[in-house]
Design an enzyme around this catalytic site. Sequence first.
Site, mmCIF file in Angstrom:
data_model
loop_
_atom_site.group_PDB
_atom_site.id
_atom_site.type_symbol
_atom_site.label_atom_id
_atom_site.label_comp_id
_atom_site.label_asym_id
_atom_site.label_seq_id
_atom_site.Cartn_x
_atom_site.Cartn_y
_atom_site.Cartn_z
ATOM 1 N N ASN A 4 0.869 -1.178 0.000
ATOM 2 C CA ASN A 4 0.000 0.000 0.000
ATOM 3 C C ASN A 4 0.907 1.230 0.000
ATOM 4 O O ASN A 4 1.473 1.574 1.030
ATOM 5 C CB ASN A 4 -0.903 -0.030 1.247
ATOM 6 C CG ASN A 4 -1.722 1.234 1.388
ATOM 7 O OD1 ASN A 4 -1.893 1.986 0.422
ATOM 8 N ND2 ASN A 4 -2.240 1.486 2.579
ATOM 9 N N HIS A 18 -9.459 0.834 4.611
ATOM 10 C CA HIS A 18 -8.185 1.033 5.311
ATOM 11 C C HIS A 18 -8.417 1.936 6.526
ATOM 12 O O HIS A 18 -9.247 2.842 6.475
ATOM 13 C CB HIS A 18 -7.161 1.662 4.354
ATOM 14 C CG HIS A 18 -5.769 1.656 4.920
ATOM 15 N ND1 HIS A 18 -5.342 2.605 5.805
ATOM 16 C CD2 HIS A 18 -4.741 0.798 4.755
ATOM 17 C CE1 HIS A 18 -4.083 2.327 6.163
ATOM 18 N NE2 HIS A 18 -3.694 1.237 5.526
ATOM 19 N N GLY A 61 2.191 2.113 10.554
ATOM 20 C CA GLY A 61 3.074 3.261 10.393
ATOM 21 C C GLY A 61 3.749 3.710 11.680
ATOM 22 O O GLY A 61 4.305 4.803 11.751
ATOM 23 N N LYS A 75 0.110 4.207 -0.265
ATOM 24 C CA LYS A 75 -0.577 5.387 0.286
ATOM 25 C C LYS A 75 -0.350 6.587 -0.642
ATOM 26 O O LYS A 75 -0.242 6.403 -1.854
ATOM 27 C CB LYS A 75 -0.101 5.674 1.715
ATOM 28 C CG LYS A 75 -0.020 4.419 2.575
ATOM 29 C CD LYS A 75 0.109 4.726 4.028
ATOM 30 C CE LYS A 75 0.428 3.452 4.776
ATOM 31 N NZ LYS A 75 0.082 3.510 6.171
ATOM 32 N N GLU A 83 -5.417 -5.318 10.327
ATOM 33 C CA GLU A 83 -4.399 -4.298 10.558
ATOM 34 C C GLU A 83 -4.709 -3.555 11.855
ATOM 35 O O GLU A 83 -5.533 -2.625 11.857
ATOM 36 C CB GLU A 83 -4.386 -3.299 9.410
ATOM 37 C CG GLU A 83 -4.107 -3.914 8.061
ATOM 38 C CD GLU A 83 -3.550 -2.875 7.103
ATOM 39 O OE1 GLU A 83 -2.386 -3.027 6.719
ATOM 40 O OE2 GLU A 83 -4.246 -1.914 6.778
ATOM 41 N N GLU A 86 -6.863 4.355 7.626
ATOM 42 C CA GLU A 86 -6.724 5.803 7.355
ATOM 43 C C GLU A 86 -7.997 6.347 6.709
ATOM 44 O O GLU A 86 -8.371 7.503 6.948
ATOM 45 C CB GLU A 86 -5.482 6.039 6.475
ATOM 46 C CG GLU A 86 -4.202 5.873 7.294
ATOM 47 C CD GLU A 86 -2.999 5.368 6.523
ATOM 48 O OE1 GLU A 86 -2.979 5.465 5.288
ATOM 49 O OE2 GLU A 86 -2.073 4.859 7.178
ATOM 50 N N SER A 124 3.362 -2.245 10.220
ATOM 51 C CA SER A 124 4.817 -2.170 10.400
ATOM 52 C C SER A 124 5.528 -3.483 10.075
ATOM 53 O O SER A 124 6.471 -3.880 10.746
ATOM 54 C CB SER A 124 5.160 -1.711 11.824
ATOM 55 O OG SER A 124 4.650 -0.403 12.042
HETATM 56 C C1 PEP Z 1 -0.772 -0.027 5.754
HETATM 57 O O1 PEP Z 1 -0.737 1.071 5.238
HETATM 58 O O2 PEP Z 1 -1.696 -0.793 5.490
HETATM 59 C C2 PEP Z 1 0.309 -0.406 6.669
HETATM 60 C C3 PEP Z 1 0.222 -1.556 7.278
HETATM 61 O O3 PEP Z 1 1.337 0.482 6.839
HETATM 62 P P1 PEP Z 1 2.770 0.193 7.523
HETATM 63 O O4 PEP Z 1 3.268 -1.106 6.947
HETATM 64 O O5 PEP Z 1 3.628 1.346 7.140
HETATM 65 O O6 PEP Z 1 2.547 0.077 8.998
#
Ligand code: PEP
Length: 248
Positions: free
Chosen positions: A10, A94, A171, A12, A165, A96, A211
């Site tokens: 992703n 997601h 992040g 983003k 997630e 976000e 992460s």
């Molecule tokens: C994500 O954006 O779905 C995500 C898991 O980000 P990150 O791997 O940076 O934590």
Amino acid sequence: MGRKFVVGGNWKMNGDSNQINEIINNLKNGSLDPNAEVVIGVPAIYLAQVRSNTPKTIGVAAQNCWKADKGAFTGEISAPMIKDVGAEWVILGHSERRTIFGESDSLVAEKVANALQHNLKVIACIGETLEERESGKTEEVVFRQTKALVPAIGDKWNNVVLAYEPVWAIGTGKTASPQQAQDVHASLRKWLAENVSAEVAQSVRIQYGGSVTAANAKELAACEDIDGFLVGGASLKPEFVNIINAKH
Ligand code: PEP
């Protein structure tokens, strides 16, 4: 049949044409596990460019889409538009989108229903906040989010990947431990067996996201109910190839 490992990147709201070419070249030149399915989640404006420059063995996903096919929805993109430029997937729900843009369970479900109706494959994201985890509500939250998706998905579970997630791990550099992630994945599968069907519970792929890096991917990938990853930050880096290859 076993569940095929599936790794999504992703991006983003990151990348420009140069960086995107670098990421694609890295994937083209990397030796990718043929047993892993790979999907890259691309900012909408680059979908067509990425689709035409990326090998067909790699899926291309939008990071969001609206619930209607067309009309007066300034700034939005639709499932038919994503299909029209050749992309096959969309990431929906997601965290976000849920937290920054206020998307509710029911809006996410409407988007999922429309995307599936247009034969897009969907990575549907769920996950609890830190506060919810600390107050013992992890299962309640992920079950509620999944329940909202069930009528939207109907009999199209083959075209859905769930991405668990935990919001506190996205992040932040704080990864869920393999045991924490495995526990939620196993509970989700049990919930699906009880509330959808044994067949769906057994066959649906559940990614972990939060992460994930090359350093922690192998241990997470070894967990029985973790069928892949949704990767944010590290999907922009060369280590994404190592994450794709984490299972074998
Ligand atoms: C994500 O954006 O779905 C995500 C898991 O980000 P990150 O791997 O940076 O934590």
